[in-house]
Design an enzyme around this catalytic site. Structure first.
Site: not given
Length: 779
Positions: A243-244, A263
């Site tokens: 996510t980062e 994704e």
């Protein structure tokens, strides 16, 4: 070596290692790898070692790609793009078929290479990764053949930059490269730094079959190489990873006009209800939490069990945990292999220490760890509170957390208590309960009585911090296509913005009218109590309410309260839209007079009425599908509304431009917070009265007038706004894309156009996201 008697006594598996000599010889013969650029392998440059996680041994050395090498690969891809796109679908299908056939011929080679590169057990590469990778290429060879027929009028995006994760390297390569090539794009691929070897072996296949030069380019390297690719002149970036990094890519591509598919991380929940087949559920939990060493985003490390069976289930799961075999990944009897790298193992141990310090209890399997390699014993965290770091953060290892629930509502609440939303599974023998819970889970994929089933025909992708966009199936192919570019229509100039203190005298008129914001189905004064003078050609038209951050907050809250709108049938929503068109037609002369007086085209009233009819017509035509994946399973795809959708309107065509975005959005079931055109916000106040008299429930449409970009910035950063559409300046589009990175909301910034010619089906595509549901059938 154990005797026969000892084997019969323990009934344990003997060693069954797969021979790796052929792959080892291939690696030794090459030793150092360059890149695949423009149809040839480049000489090795500055190299880094690739190690076997299970032994720590160096497998090969690969080149760390520089910005110059990325630029060369992109240039080669761009040069090849026109020729590749000009090929017929049948010609592209033949190339993909050749790749699939060659992969099949070398399946044994690749499954061993994947084991050495990633540390995962050969059972997984043999039974999951390789068959699914080959399936992706075959499936998209079919799409290449059918693309022109099924997507008429669409064209390839151009050059695609694909950035892969370290897990399932060949599968992820196939899932990104195959649809991109099928759609007519060329590709620059950057494999993960830790697992690049499958991509380099794939490069040799492309050279062997004679794939046209530049169609696929592979540049190995680290994060800096990926950043260089994201900054390069490509038309699309597809990324799977953390996510980062996804947030960083959103910021890096803001305003560049690049399509983006992300994704990202999972934290997927597994819900086991009291009536579930517990034996099947336990095997499902093992697959969810410990397959791939818990290192892929679709694993399900958050386990929730009904309180009535929690004690029994936990005891049986811990017994099963002790039976998992940890060891040599090349051994066919191994259940769990090695963690990808020492750095990831250290991060996992550090996070576990925090979780235990916060009160969780860790139970691990008993077998000793191998002397070499980055192995971690599979484990289960008990008594972890919802705020425990091991629950809120991604463990990214073979550790699950287990908690109990009492009611289905509580189970859904616990499952959704995360910013992630990639996948989930539901275990119950009650089909009604399963479908009800599946509909309420905030996840892109829901498995019923199964977990981690994937197929090239089934779209998969996340929500919220798990990213946006879909890969696989029709949705995944559509992401690599676009409508042909048209010349943008110039934006109408915004009026001078003159905030006026309150109170402020209005223009003389028989009865003073105070225009207000429209929130939750009611006309309301702005929280700040201010208005601004709206002028046209130096002449003051009137005072408009000046909305601010608190008004956006109130509008978002009102939109969330109107969630019932999303549950209505398309037919019911259509009736409301038809009624809206009817009421607008009754006041057509009034709207025409207001627009004529401000220099706008009064014909847009008639165009808006027609648009409302079209939105109503399409409201019940938003279709899902049952797709063919695996036998004895129904795989359903269902378009679902985003929920709360922010909309910032262009100044041109203030009535039609507002309706062209708001009406399709609510036709799809969304609730909207819209910023009307600054050029004529008073038209929006009149439009609110039409909404009021047309049975549009309060909170479905909320209108906040004021400085567009200031208000859009607030919407972009709001965690409870699921998606944002922005029609305005390129600078404003860049701003909302950049500001949306923190909450990872999907954005759409359509080019400015004549809204009467807007293709509403395109808007409806942007108004929904696909949920994929896997359900047993005919077992």
């Amino acid at each position: 070596m154990p005797s026969v008697n000892e084997i019969l006594e323990t009934m344990d598996y003997g060693p069954a290692p797969e021979a790796s000599g052929e792959v080892t010889a291939w690696l030794q013969a090459r030793g150092r790898f360059g890149h695949l650029i423009g149809g040839a392998m480049t000489p090795p440059g500055t190299v880094v070692a690739v190690q076997n996680p299970a032994t720590g041994e160096t497998l090969a050395e690969v080149t760390r790609g520089s910005a110059a090498e990325v630029a060369a690969a992109v240039a080669a891809a761009r040069a090849a793009a026109p020729g590749w796109a000009a090929l017929s679908g049948h010609e592209r299908a033949k190339w993909l078929y050749a790749i699939a056939r060659t992969l099949q011929k070398r399946e044994a080679f690749f499954r061993i290479l994947e084991v050495l590169d990633s540390g995962k057990p050969i059972r997984e590469t043999r039974d999951f990764d390789l068959p699914l990778a080959i399936r992706h290429v075959y499936h998209h060879a079919g799409w290449a053949e059918l693309c022109a027929d099924d997507f008429p009028g669409l064209v390839p995006r151009g050059t695609v930059g694909a950035i892969l994760p370290a897990q399932a390297p060949l599968l992820m390569l196939a899932a990104k490269v195959a649809p991109a090539l099928a759609a007519g794009n060329t590709v620059v691929l950057k494999p993960a730094e830790a697992t690049p070897l499958s991509a380099l072996a794939f490069a040799e296949i492309c050279l062997e079959i004679g794939l046209p030069a530049g169609v696929l380019n592979i540049v190995t390297g680290d994060g800096a190489t990926g950043a260089a690719l994201a900054a390069a002149p490509v038309e699309q970036i597809v990324f799977t990873g953390t996510t980062e990094v996804g947030r960083a890519l959103r910021r890096a591509t803001a305003g560049a006009g690049k399509a983006l598919t992300l994704e990202l991380g999972g934290k997927s929940p597994v819900l086991v209800f009291a009536d579930a087949d517990l034996d099947a559920a336990i095997e499902g939990v093992v697959a969810a939490a410990w397959t791939h060493q818990g290192q892929i985003c679709a694993t399900g490390p958050r386990i929730f069990v009904a309180e009535a069976v929690a004690e029994t289930f936990t005891a049986r799961l811990l017994t099963r945990l002790q039976k998992l075999r940890l060891g040599d990944p090349l051994d066919k009897c191994t259940d769990l292999g090695a963690v990808l790298s020492p750095a990831l193992l250290a991060q996992l141990h550090a996070l576990l220490a925090k979780g235990i310090a916060a009160g969780a209890r860790l139970i691990t399997a008993e077998p000793p760890l191998p002397a070499r390699g980055t192995f971690c014993a599979p484990g289960l965290l008990i008594d972890a509170s919802p705020a425990n770091p091991c629950v809120t953060e991604d463990l990214f290892g073979p550790i699950g957390t287990l908690a109990s629930f009492r009611t289905p509502a509580e189970a859904v609440e616990l499952a959704n208590a995360t910013r992630s939303g990639l996948a989930a599974s539901v275990w119950t023998e009650n089909l009604t309960l399963a479908q009800d819970v599946a509909a309420k889970l905030a996840a892109g994929t829901v498995w019923i009585n199964c977990h981690l089933l994937l197929d090239a025909a089934a779209p998969c992708g996340g929500r919220r911090d798990s990213g946006f966009g879909r890969s696989g199936g029709r949705d995944g192919l559509r992401a690599f296509l676009r409508r042909p570019a048209t010349a943008p229509v110039p934006e109408a100039p915004a009026p001078d913005f003159n905030p006026a203190p309150s109170p402020e005298p209005a223009l003389p008129q028989p009865i003073d009218r105070t225009a207000k914001l429209y929130l939750g189905g009611a006309q309301k004064r702005p929280e700040g109590g201010q208005s601004w003078r709206v002028t046209h050609q130096g002449q003051e038209i009137g005072l408009a309410p000046l909305g601010g951050r608190k008004d956006i907050r109130n509008a978002v809250e009102a939109a969330h309260k109107a969630a019932g709108w999303s549950k209505l049938t398309g037919h019911a929503r259509a009736q409301v839209l038809y009624f809206l068109a009817e009421n607008l037609s009754l006041r057509a002369a009034e709207f025409e007079a207001r627009l004529t007086g401000t220099g706008h085209d009064p014909s847009e009233v008639a165009q808006t009425i027609r648009l409302a009819f079209r939105a109503a017509a399409l409201a019940d035509k938003i279709e899902g599908a049952v797709i063919q994946t695996k036998s004895q399973l129904l795989t359903l795809t269902r378009p679902e509304p985003w929920g709360v959708l922010g909309i910032a309107c262009a100044n041109r065509q203030p009535l039609l431009g507002l309706a062209a975005l708001v009406l399709p959005a609510i036709a799809a079931g969304n609730r909207v917070v819209a910023i009307p055109a600054m050029a004529q916000p008073l038209v929006a106040a009149d439009f609110a009265q039409v909404l009021d008299t047309s049975d549009v429930p309060g909170g479905v449409v909320n209108l906040i007038s004021g400085p567009r970009d200031d208000l859009a910035k607030v919407l972009a950063g709001h965690d409870d706004v699921a998606a944002l559409w922005y029609a305005g300046s390129p600078e404003g589009a860049a701003m909302v894309e950049r500001e949306s990175a923190a909450s990872l909301k999907a954005t759409w910034c359509p080019t400015l156009r004549d809204w009467a010619a807007q293709e509403m089906r395109e808007t409806l595509e942007q108004a929904t996201q696909t949920k994929t549901i896997w359900m047993p059938y005919g077992m």
